[in-house]
Design a protein around this motif. Structure first.
Motif, PDB file in Angstrom:
ATOM      1  N   ALA A  67      -5.063   5.223  13.504  1.00  0.00           N
ATOM      2  CA  ALA A  67      -5.310   5.172  12.067  1.00  0.00           C
ATOM      3  C   ALA A  67      -4.034   5.325  11.243  1.00  0.00           C
ATOM      4  CB  ALA A  67      -6.306   6.260  11.675  1.00  0.00           C
ATOM      5  N   LYS A  68      -2.984   5.891  11.827  1.00  0.00           N
ATOM      6  CA  LYS A  68      -1.734   6.079  11.087  1.00  0.00           C
ATOM      7  C   LYS A  68      -0.829   4.857  11.124  1.00  0.00           C
ATOM      8  CE  LYS A  68      -1.112  11.074  11.075  1.00  0.00           C
ATOM      9  NZ  LYS A  68      -0.158  12.188  11.325  1.00  0.00           N
ATOM     10  N   PHE A  69      -1.117   3.928  12.014  1.00  0.00           N
ATOM     11  CA  PHE A  69      -0.256   2.760  12.200  1.00  0.00           C
ATOM     12  C   PHE A  69      -0.827   1.534  11.495  1.00  0.00           C
ATOM     13  CE2 PHE A  69       1.544   4.189  16.616  1.00  0.00           C
ATOM     14  CZ  PHE A  69       2.195   5.238  15.987  1.00  0.00           C
ATOM     15  N   THR A  70       0.035   0.852  10.724  1.00  0.00           N
ATOM     16  CA  THR A  70      -0.321  -0.439  10.138  1.00  0.00           C
ATOM     17  C   THR A  70       0.874  -1.380  10.318  1.00  0.00           C
ATOM     18  OG1 THR A  70       0.492   0.161   7.930  1.00  0.00           O
ATOM     19  CG2 THR A  70      -1.843   0.590   8.394  1.00  0.00           C
ATOM     20  N   ALA A  71       0.635  -2.661  10.114  1.00  0.00           N
ATOM     21  CA  ALA A  71       1.710  -3.654  10.203  1.00  0.00           C
ATOM     22  C   ALA A  71       1.803  -4.409   8.887  1.00  0.00           C
ATOM     23  CB  ALA A  71       1.449  -4.623  11.356  1.00  0.00           C
ATOM     24  N   ASP A  72       3.007  -4.860   8.564  1.00  0.00           N
ATOM     25  CA  ASP A  72       3.227  -5.592   7.321  1.00  0.00           C
ATOM     26  C   ASP A  72       4.177  -6.758   7.602  1.00  0.00           C
ATOM     27  OD1 ASP A  72       4.508  -6.230   4.624  1.00  0.00           O
ATOM     28  OD2 ASP A  72       3.025  -4.731   4.024  1.00  0.00           O
ATOM     29  N   ASP A  73       3.828  -7.942   7.128  1.00  0.00           N
ATOM     30  CA  ASP A  73       4.643  -9.134   7.402  1.00  0.00           C
ATOM     31  C   ASP A  73       5.561  -9.497   6.232  1.00  0.00           C
ATOM     32  OD1 ASP A  73       2.755 -10.023   5.609  1.00  0.00           O
ATOM     33  OD2 ASP A  73       2.055 -11.693   6.836  1.00  0.00           O
ATOM     34  N   TYR A  74       5.884  -8.520   5.392  1.00  0.00           N
ATOM     35  CA  TYR A  74       6.699  -8.787   4.202  1.00  0.00           C
ATOM     36  C   TYR A  74       8.010  -9.492   4.553  1.00  0.00           C
ATOM     37  CZ  TYR A  74       9.903  -7.941   0.333  1.00  0.00           C
ATOM     38  OH  TYR A  74      10.844  -8.104  -0.657  1.00  0.00           O
ATOM     39  N   GLU A  75       8.773  -8.943   5.505  1.00  0.00           N
ATOM     40  CA  GLU A  75      10.072  -9.560   5.830  1.00  0.00           C
ATOM     41  C   GLU A  75       9.904 -10.874   6.577  1.00  0.00           C
ATOM     42  OE1 GLU A  75      13.086  -7.153   7.602  1.00  0.00           O
ATOM     43  OE2 GLU A  75      13.523  -6.153   5.702  1.00  0.00           O
ATOM     44  N   MET A  76       8.837 -11.015   7.329  1.00  0.00           N
ATOM     45  CA  MET A  76       8.582 -12.277   8.026  1.00  0.00           C
ATOM     46  C   MET A  76       8.492 -13.444   7.045  1.00  0.00           C
ATOM     47  SD  MET A  76       5.824 -11.750  11.075  1.00  0.00           S
ATOM     48  CE  MET A  76       6.366 -11.515  12.774  1.00  0.00           C
ATOM     49  N   LYS A  77       8.008 -13.148   5.855  1.00  0.00           N
ATOM     50  CA  LYS A  77       7.778 -14.199   4.861  1.00  0.00           C
ATOM     51  C   LYS A  77       9.007 -14.495   4.005  1.00  0.00           C
ATOM     52  CE  LYS A  77       2.828 -13.191   4.341  1.00  0.00           C
ATOM     53  NZ  LYS A  77       1.804 -12.678   3.403  1.00  0.00           N
ATOM     54  N   GLN A  78      10.052 -13.675   4.136  1.00  0.00           N
ATOM     55  CA  GLN A  78      11.220 -13.845   3.284  1.00  0.00           C
ATOM     56  C   GLN A  78      12.200 -14.856   3.872  1.00  0.00           C
ATOM     57  OE1 GLN A  78      11.102 -12.148   0.271  1.00  0.00           O
ATOM     58  NE2 GLN A  78       9.102 -11.654   1.161  1.00  0.00           N
ATOM     59  N   ALA A  79      12.919 -15.519   2.987  1.00  0.00           N
ATOM     60  CA  ALA A  79      14.011 -16.389   3.436  1.00  0.00           C
ATOM     61  C   ALA A  79      15.101 -15.527   4.063  1.00  0.00           C
ATOM     62  CB  ALA A  79      14.572 -17.176   2.257  1.00  0.00           C
ATOM     63  N   GLY A  80      15.633 -15.968   5.186  1.00  0.00           N
ATOM     64  CA  GLY A  80      16.558 -15.145   5.947  1.00  0.00           C
ATOM     65  C   GLY A  80      17.752 -14.645   5.162  1.00  0.00           C
ATOM     66  N   TRP A  81      18.316 -15.490   4.309  1.00  0.00           N
ATOM     67  CA  TRP A  81      19.525 -15.126   3.573  1.00  0.00           C
ATOM     68  C   TRP A  81      19.230 -14.165   2.421  1.00  0.00           C
ATOM     69  CZ3 TRP A  81      17.374 -19.941   4.014  1.00  0.00           C
ATOM     70  CH2 TRP A  81      16.695 -20.428   2.900  1.00  0.00           C
ATOM     71  N   GLU A  82      17.955 -13.980   2.076  1.00  0.00           N
ATOM     72  CA  GLU A  82      17.610 -13.084   0.974  1.00  0.00           C
ATOM     73  C   GLU A  82      17.247 -11.675   1.442  1.00  0.00           C
ATOM     74  OE1 GLU A  82      14.442 -14.970  -1.125  1.00  0.00           O
ATOM     75  OE2 GLU A  82      15.710 -16.544  -1.963  1.00  0.00           O
ATOM     76  N   ILE A  83      17.155 -11.486   2.754  1.00  0.00           N
ATOM     77  CA  ILE A  83      16.667 -10.212   3.272  1.00  0.00           C
ATOM     78  C   ILE A  83      17.764  -9.158   3.268  1.00  0.00           C
ATOM     79  CG2 ILE A  83      15.816  -9.030   5.337  1.00  0.00           C
ATOM     80  CD1 ILE A  83      14.316 -11.591   6.010  1.00  0.00           C
ATOM     81  N   ALA A  84      17.428  -8.006   2.726  1.00  0.00           N
ATOM     82  CA  ALA A  84      18.296  -6.830   2.786  1.00  0.00           C
ATOM     83  C   ALA A  84      17.380  -5.615   2.810  1.00  0.00           C
ATOM     84  CB  ALA A  84      19.222  -6.770   1.572  1.00  0.00           C
ATOM     85  N   THR A  85      17.716  -4.636   3.626  1.00  0.00           N
ATOM     86  CA  THR A  85      16.879  -3.437   3.714  1.00  0.00           C
ATOM     87  C   THR A  85      16.759  -2.771   2.354  1.00  0.00           C
ATOM     88  OG1 THR A  85      17.506  -3.116   6.029  1.00  0.00           O
ATOM     89  CG2 THR A  85      16.623  -1.204   4.862  1.00  0.00           C
ATOM     90  N   TYR A  86      17.812  -2.839   1.551  1.00  0.00           N
ATOM     91  CA  TYR A  86      17.760  -2.271   0.207  1.00  0.00           C
ATOM     92  C   TYR A  86      16.622  -2.893  -0.603  1.00  0.00           C
ATOM     93  CZ  TYR A  86      19.134  -1.166  -4.584  1.00  0.00           C
ATOM     94  OH  TYR A  86      19.128  -0.742  -5.892  1.00  0.00           O
TER      95      TYR A  86
END
Length: 204
Positions: free
Chosen positions: A67-86
């Motif tokens: 119940a504590k674990f979930t998954a999120d595809d937010y970064e999967m959907k982003q363009a590679g050059w736009e991704i930053a952990t910030y």
């Protein structure tokens, strides 16, 4: 207010060590939720061995029932050059404005951030909180003290340093190599994920 850990990785494939790490962090840091965040396959610094669909399916299989674990595809959907952990952490702080957000990472990544190798390294450290897992051969306190980026943000709340108490460093790459060479990494991952890999002939 809930405490949420963001756990980013390639998960190529997800392993029992990923799950054990997430469970250990949740228990030790009293997290209400751990969000598994698979990285984008479009990132120029990453090369995935299988499709996003397969990675995502196995993550969902692996965390089912916790119940504590979930998954999120937010970064999967982003363009590679736009991704930053910030930017990713900004997204989750806006999504959960009333909750406390932590980024979960290994001590090896802490070294990279401290050396300014990540996008917006200084802003990332100054504006967020981190749960840092020990890695063999890395002195986390020394790493913080050596880096101006890290030590100037070390207010006693920015970094939660965790020694898991047991060295479990089996990597996804080790598992991929075992499959490729006809090995038997069955007990290094959830049974359903192992069966899924076999059924879909992945990592051959």
């Amino acid at each position: 207010m809930a405490k949420i850990g963001i756990y980013g990785s390639s998960f190529d494939p997800i392993t029992n060590v990923h799950l054990w790490t997430a469970s250990t962090v949740a228990h030790r840091c009293k997290l209400d939720r751990v969000i598994f965040l698979p990285c984008s396959s479009k990132r120029p610094d990453k090369t995935m061995s299988i499709s996003d669909e397969h990675r995502w399916n196995m993550i969902e299989m692996a965390i089912e029932g916790n119940a504590k674990f979930t998954a999120d595809d937010y970064e999967m959907k982003q363009a590679g050059w736009e991704i930053a952990t910030y930017l990713t952490l900004q997204h989750f702080k806006m999504r959960f404005p009333d909750d406390e957000i932590y980024f979960i990472m290994g001590a090896d990544l802490l070294l990279d951030i401290g050396e300014g190798k990540w996008k917006k390294s200084e802003e990332l450290i100054q504006e967020n909180k981190f749960i840092v897992m020990a890695r063999d051969g890395i002195n986390m306190l020394a790493a913080i003290s050596r880096s101006p980026i890290l030590r100037n943000a070390d207010d006693g709340h920015t970094f939660h340093l965790i020694d898991k108490g047991l060295a479990m460093e089996i990597s996804s790459s080790y598992i991929r190599d075992e499959f490729k060479r006809g090995g038997e990494p069955r007990y290094l991952m959830p049974d359903r994920c192992y069966d899924y890999i076999q059924a879909n002939r992945l990592y051959r």
